[in-house]
Write a protein that holds these residues in place. Structure first.
Motif, mmCIF file in Angstrom:
data_model
loop_
_atom_site.group_PDB
_atom_site.id
_atom_site.type_symbol
_atom_site.label_atom_id
_atom_site.label_comp_id
_atom_site.label_asym_id
_atom_site.label_seq_id
_atom_site.Cartn_x
_atom_site.Cartn_y
_atom_site.Cartn_z
ATOM 1 N N ASN A 1 2.517 5.527 12.649
ATOM 2 C CA ASN A 1 1.169 6.054 12.406
ATOM 3 C C ASN A 1 0.135 5.120 13.008
ATOM 4 O O ASN A 1 0.236 3.899 12.876
ATOM 5 C CB ASN A 1 0.881 6.161 10.898
ATOM 6 C CG ASN A 1 1.836 7.083 10.191
ATOM 7 O OD1 ASN A 1 2.298 8.056 10.757
ATOM 8 N ND2 ASN A 1 2.132 6.760 8.946
ATOM 9 N N GLY B 1 2.863 2.538 2.180
ATOM 10 C CA GLY B 1 2.684 3.283 3.415
ATOM 11 C C GLY B 1 1.345 2.972 4.058
ATOM 12 O O GLY B 1 0.749 1.925 3.803
ATOM 13 N N THR B 2 0.889 3.906 4.875
ATOM 14 C CA THR B 2 -0.324 3.669 5.658
ATOM 15 C C THR B 2 -1.443 4.665 5.391
ATOM 16 O O THR B 2 -2.485 4.615 6.043
ATOM 17 C CB THR B 2 0.020 3.707 7.165
ATOM 18 O OG1 THR B 2 0.539 5.006 7.483
ATOM 19 C CG2 THR B 2 1.025 2.638 7.531
ATOM 20 N N GLU B 3 -1.238 5.549 4.434
ATOM 21 C CA GLU B 3 -2.250 6.567 4.155
ATOM 22 C C GLU B 3 -3.565 5.926 3.724
ATOM 23 O O GLU B 3 -3.597 5.036 2.872
ATOM 24 C CB GLU B 3 -1.763 7.518 3.063
ATOM 25 C CG GLU B 3 -2.688 8.688 2.842
ATOM 26 C CD GLU B 3 -2.138 9.677 1.824
ATOM 27 O OE1 GLU B 3 -2.940 10.479 1.333
ATOM 28 O OE2 GLU B 3 -0.939 9.625 1.514
ATOM 29 N N ASP B 4 -4.668 6.364 4.335
ATOM 30 C CA ASP B 4 -6.029 5.903 4.027
ATOM 31 C C ASP B 4 -6.254 4.423 4.313
ATOM 32 O O ASP B 4 -7.168 3.807 3.763
ATOM 33 C CB ASP B 4 -6.403 6.206 2.568
ATOM 34 C CG ASP B 4 -6.517 7.691 2.297
ATOM 35 O OD1 ASP B 4 -6.875 8.436 3.227
ATOM 36 O OD2 ASP B 4 -6.241 8.099 1.157
ATOM 37 N N LYS C 1 -11.247 4.725 1.096
ATOM 38 C CA LYS C 1 -10.186 4.204 1.967
ATOM 39 C C LYS C 1 -9.741 2.836 1.463
ATOM 40 O O LYS C 1 -10.467 2.147 0.749
ATOM 41 C CB LYS C 1 -10.677 4.079 3.416
ATOM 42 C CG LYS C 1 -11.216 5.351 4.008
ATOM 43 C CD LYS C 1 -10.147 6.362 4.237
ATOM 44 C CE LYS C 1 -10.736 7.569 4.956
ATOM 45 N NZ LYS C 1 -9.918 8.720 4.928
ATOM 46 N N GLU D 1 5.780 2.121 11.338
ATOM 47 C CA GLU D 1 5.611 3.370 10.590
ATOM 48 C C GLU D 1 5.408 4.611 11.459
ATOM 49 O O GLU D 1 5.545 5.726 10.982
ATOM 50 C CB GLU D 1 4.404 3.250 9.641
ATOM 51 C CG GLU D 1 4.637 2.315 8.477
ATOM 52 C CD GLU D 1 5.576 2.886 7.437
ATOM 53 O OE1 GLU D 1 5.248 3.908 6.808
ATOM 54 O OE2 GLU D 1 6.660 2.288 7.260
ATOM 55 N N ASN E 1 0.805 -1.214 0.000
ATOM 56 C CA ASN E 1 0.000 0.000 0.000
ATOM 57 C C ASN E 1 0.842 1.270 0.000
ATOM 58 O O ASN E 1 0.303 2.362 0.154
ATOM 59 C CB ASN E 1 -0.959 -0.022 1.202
ATOM 60 C CG ASN E 1 -2.017 -1.078 1.016
ATOM 61 O OD1 ASN E 1 -2.941 -0.910 0.240
ATOM 62 N ND2 ASN E 1 -1.877 -2.192 1.719
#
Length: 180
Positions: free
Chosen positions: A60, A30-33, A97, A58, A28
């Protein structure tokens, strides 16, 4: 029911969650959304553990929710005449998302299908992915997991038992031979 083998102990499960967490981050970008949704019952603590590991990696926080698929099952009449309705704990906006459904065992695919329907009833995610601790094969519908802890080819007269500390006071995955 006869124990055939211990497939994963506590340490092996922890290593598996660590690997799945890294795979989720990588796939993905990263972890955004990102939102993790555990399929009740054992998918919920597994989703929370993965979210905690992703946070540790991360930095987050990852939103975690749960989904009860009771009303979405296609075998309701085989289970009981009056379904018990439990609420989904998807109290967040999942629109656009990246939703990752988390479950303990992927078998026929019917639970995953029901969970996908339940999620879509709550909004329109950008994508839905599936993470499972064990994939034992025997699909009845075309569902596959994006993240698999361990593939365990089984026969129909075998059962996978997943235990998690949060529910069972210990972590383990075992395979049993069912009496015929």
């Amino acid at each position: 029911m006869e124990l055939k083998a211990l497939l994963l102990d506590e340490k092996a499960m922890e290593r598996t969650f660590t690997r799945i967490s890294h795979e989720i981050i990588e796939k993905n970008k990263g972890t955004e959304d990102l939102i993790l949704i555990g399929i009740k019952r054992r998918g919920v603590p597994l989703a929370k553990r993965i979210a905690d590991m992703i946070r540790d990696i991360e930095g987050n926080e990852i939103t975690v929710a749960s989904v009860d698929i009771a009303l979405y099952r296609d075998d309701l009449t085989l289970i009981q005449s009056e379904p018990i309705v439990n609420s989904n704990e998807i109290k967040i906006d999942i629109t656009n998302k990246k939703v990752i459904l988390v479950d303990d065992v992927l078998y026929t695919g019917r639970t995953a299908r029901a969970a996908i329907e339940a999620v879509i009833d709550c909004g329109r995610p950008k994508m839905i992915q599936l993470a499972v601790l064990i994939d034992r094969g025997h699909r009845e519908i075309p569902i596959r997991a994006d993240y698999v802890g361990k593939n365990v080819p089984t026969s129909k007269n075998e059962m996978i038992s997943v235990k998690v500390k949060e529910i069972d006071d210990k972590d383990s995955v075992s395979i049993y031979e069912l009496g015929i």
